[in-house]
Design a protein around this motif. Structure first.
Motif, mmCIF file in Angstrom:
data_model
loop_
_atom_site.group_PDB
_atom_site.id
_atom_site.type_symbol
_atom_site.label_atom_id
_atom_site.label_comp_id
_atom_site.label_asym_id
_atom_site.label_seq_id
_atom_site.Cartn_x
_atom_site.Cartn_y
_atom_site.Cartn_z
ATOM 1 N N LEU A 87 0.821 -1.209 0.000
ATOM 2 C CA LEU A 87 0.000 0.000 0.000
ATOM 3 C C LEU A 87 0.856 1.259 0.000
ATOM 4 N N GLY A 88 0.473 2.193 -0.860
ATOM 5 C CA GLY A 88 1.044 3.526 -0.839
ATOM 6 C C GLY A 88 -0.020 4.530 -0.470
ATOM 7 N N PRO A 89 0.310 5.817 -0.460
ATOM 8 C CA PRO A 89 -0.676 6.840 -0.096
ATOM 9 C C PRO A 89 -1.963 6.720 -0.909
ATOM 10 N N ALA A 90 -3.085 6.802 -0.219
ATOM 11 C CA ALA A 90 -4.459 6.742 -0.751
ATOM 12 C C ALA A 90 -4.962 5.315 -0.949
ATOM 13 N N ASP A 91 -4.078 4.306 -0.996
ATOM 14 C CA ASP A 91 -4.546 2.932 -1.179
ATOM 15 C C ASP A 91 -5.274 2.430 0.055
ATOM 16 N N LEU A 92 -6.107 1.393 -0.141
ATOM 17 C CA LEU A 92 -6.849 0.836 0.981
ATOM 18 C C LEU A 92 -6.853 -0.678 0.919
ATOM 19 N N VAL A 93 -7.198 -1.292 2.053
ATOM 20 C CA VAL A 93 -7.241 -2.747 2.154
ATOM 21 C C VAL A 93 -8.289 -3.130 3.184
ATOM 22 N N LEU A 94 -8.981 -4.234 2.925
ATOM 23 C CA LEU A 94 -9.974 -4.762 3.867
ATOM 24 C C LEU A 94 -9.299 -5.784 4.767
ATOM 25 N N LEU A 95 -9.487 -5.638 6.083
ATOM 26 C CA LEU A 95 -8.869 -6.532 7.060
ATOM 27 C C LEU A 95 -9.924 -7.093 8.010
ATOM 28 N N ASP A 96 -9.636 -8.296 8.512
ATOM 29 C CA ASP A 96 -10.499 -8.953 9.497
ATOM 30 C C ASP A 96 -9.752 -8.985 10.825
ATOM 31 N N PRO A 97 -10.228 -8.240 11.848
ATOM 32 C CA PRO A 97 -9.519 -8.183 13.133
ATOM 33 C C PRO A 97 -9.372 -9.527 13.839
ATOM 34 N N THR A 98 -10.120 -10.557 13.405
ATOM 35 C CA THR A 98 -10.023 -11.850 14.087
ATOM 36 C C THR A 98 -8.915 -12.732 13.513
ATOM 37 N N ARG A 99 -8.343 -12.356 12.373
ATOM 38 C CA ARG A 99 -7.365 -13.221 11.706
ATOM 39 C C ARG A 99 -5.930 -12.788 11.984
ATOM 40 N N THR A 100 -5.027 -13.738 11.827
ATOM 41 C CA THR A 100 -3.608 -13.434 11.955
ATOM 42 C C THR A 100 -3.223 -12.369 10.931
ATOM 43 N N LEU A 101 -2.423 -11.410 11.383
ATOM 44 C CA LEU A 101 -2.040 -10.270 10.550
ATOM 45 C C LEU A 101 -0.539 -10.017 10.688
ATOM 46 N N ARG A 102 0.117 -9.755 9.587
ATOM 47 C CA ARG A 102 1.526 -9.343 9.596
ATOM 48 C C ARG A 102 1.670 -8.115 8.723
ATOM 49 N N PHE A 103 2.418 -7.132 9.222
ATOM 50 C CA PHE A 103 2.680 -5.984 8.354
ATOM 51 C C PHE A 103 3.994 -5.309 8.708
ATOM 52 N N GLU A 104 4.582 -4.709 7.708
ATOM 53 C CA GLU A 104 5.786 -3.899 7.853
ATOM 54 C C GLU A 104 5.486 -2.535 7.258
ATOM 55 N N SER A 105 5.909 -1.491 7.958
ATOM 56 C CA SER A 105 5.526 -0.152 7.543
ATOM 57 C C SER A 105 6.655 0.839 7.780
ATOM 58 N N THR A 106 6.787 1.782 6.870
ATOM 59 C CA THR A 106 7.620 2.936 7.136
ATOM 60 C C THR A 106 6.889 3.805 8.160
ATOM 61 N N ALA A 107 7.530 4.881 8.598
ATOM 62 C CA ALA A 107 6.782 5.856 9.392
ATOM 63 C C ALA A 107 5.579 6.272 8.552
ATOM 64 N N ALA A 108 4.385 6.211 9.144
ATOM 65 C CA ALA A 108 3.192 6.335 8.315
ATOM 66 C C ALA A 108 2.038 6.969 9.071
ATOM 67 N N ALA A 109 1.081 7.447 8.294
ATOM 68 C CA ALA A 109 -0.201 7.910 8.829
ATOM 69 C C ALA A 109 -1.289 7.183 8.062
ATOM 70 N N HIS A 110 -2.307 6.722 8.755
ATOM 71 C CA HIS A 110 -3.396 6.006 8.103
ATOM 72 C C HIS A 110 -4.674 6.182 8.893
#
Length: 332
Positions: A87-110
């Protein structure tokens, strides 16, 4: 709120996010989080340093809401379900809070929109395919959702209760359109697609006293008979769906306080107060007036508690009785 990692994680958990383990977080971690409610939606604005996080699977009972994450600044790579999204600026993604999640991020605002799963009116199999998939926020319906998410997070506190409910319905409808567009060639069958559009049309016009099956049919260039046939295998008929959603809007607005039962009922299309009161009690098991009494008691209690609670927490306390699932008695 700006604070340490522990404070930040506590606030995230209070918003409904899964516990996250940040491998890059140290003693100097500083993150900012701000929450706003817009009708049934919760908008969470986050500013975070460079991060590498893992969120573990949660109990399915926590799955009432899905999360739509919209990037404002920075870049993030997210893995959930079968999807992996860059994801870059303005992009979006649907997530399920009950599922395993992994992410790596630069310093970011969302900005993350927590939306009740049932409001999207999509099949579980469709949602499953969309979890973790990038949605382009630079054009089409994804761009509209992206802009609305960022603007709503800034201005949601300026809405009155009724305005917030109608605005939330529009945001939810746009999210559903963006998700359906991402499905590509797996679009719903024609009947389902039309039924979903009609449900969105109804949702956006609940305050219109003239909303009725003949008008809905005419707006969609179908006969009234065809309209009723579309809903014959659904939990509610068209008229029952209108009635039920109006009742839910009334319940939410009464819990917010500030208006009489008669005024709220009239606002949402119930011209006969006695009929409304009877229908409300039959549906929810308690009188509509009890919500006003409960709200006044909670407001008095909040004021008595003193200034240590900020406005956002007070709003959540006062609206708490209207946000739960099911048909429960109002808090006393």
């Amino acid at each position: 709120m700006t604070g340490s990692l522990e404070m930040f994680q506590d606030e995230l958990a209070a918003c409904g996010f899964p516990p996250l383990v940040n491998k890059l977080a140290g003693a100097g971690f500083r993150g900012r989080i701000a929450t706003r409610d817009l009708g049934p939606l919760r908008l969470v604005s986050l500013d975070t340093p460079e991060s590498a996080c893992i969120g573990r699977e949660r109990d399915a009972s926590d799955g009432e809401k899905l999360a739509v994450k919209v990037m404002v600044r920075g870049r993030t790579r997210i893995e959930q379900g079968r999807g992996e999204a860059e994801l870059g600026p303005a992009d979006l993604v649907l997530l399920d809070p009950t599922r395993t999640l992994r992410f790596e991020s630069t310093a970011a605002a969302h900005v993350t929109i927590l939306v009740p799963r049932r409001e999207l009116r999509m099949r579980p199999a469709q949602l499953d395919r969309l979890i973790g998939e990038r949605i382009d926020g630079s054009h089409g319906p994804g761009a509209l959702v992206s802009v609305l998410a960022r603007e709503s997070a800034r201005s949601a506190t300026e809405f009155r209760v009724a305005e917030a409910l109608r605005s939330a319905a529009a945001v939810i409808e746009l999210i559903a359109v963006a998700l359906e567009a991402r499905l590509g060639d797996e679009q719903p069958a024609p009947d389902e697609w039309l039924r979903n559009r009609i449900a969105g049309y109804i949702e956006a016009r609940l305050a219109d006293p003239g909303l009725s099956p003949p008008g809905i049919a005419a707006a969609h260039h179908i006969s009234v008979r065809r309209l009723h046939k579309l809903f014959e295998d659904q939990p509610f008929t068209v008229a029952a769906l209108i009635r039920r959603r109006r009742l839910e809007r009334c319940r939410a607005e009464l819990a917010g306080g500030g208006r009489t039962v008669t005024a709220v009922a009239a606002r949402w299309g119930f011209s006969d107060p006695a009929h409304f009161s009877k229908l409300f009690k039959t549906t929810y098991g308690y009188n509509a007036r009890a919500l006003i009494t409960s709200n006044r008691a909670q407001t008095t209690k909040t004021r008595t508690a003193g200034p240590e609670q900020d406005g956002g927490h007070q709003v959540r306390q006062q609206q708490g009785g209207s946000r739960g699932e099911g048909e429960h008695r109002p808090p006393r």
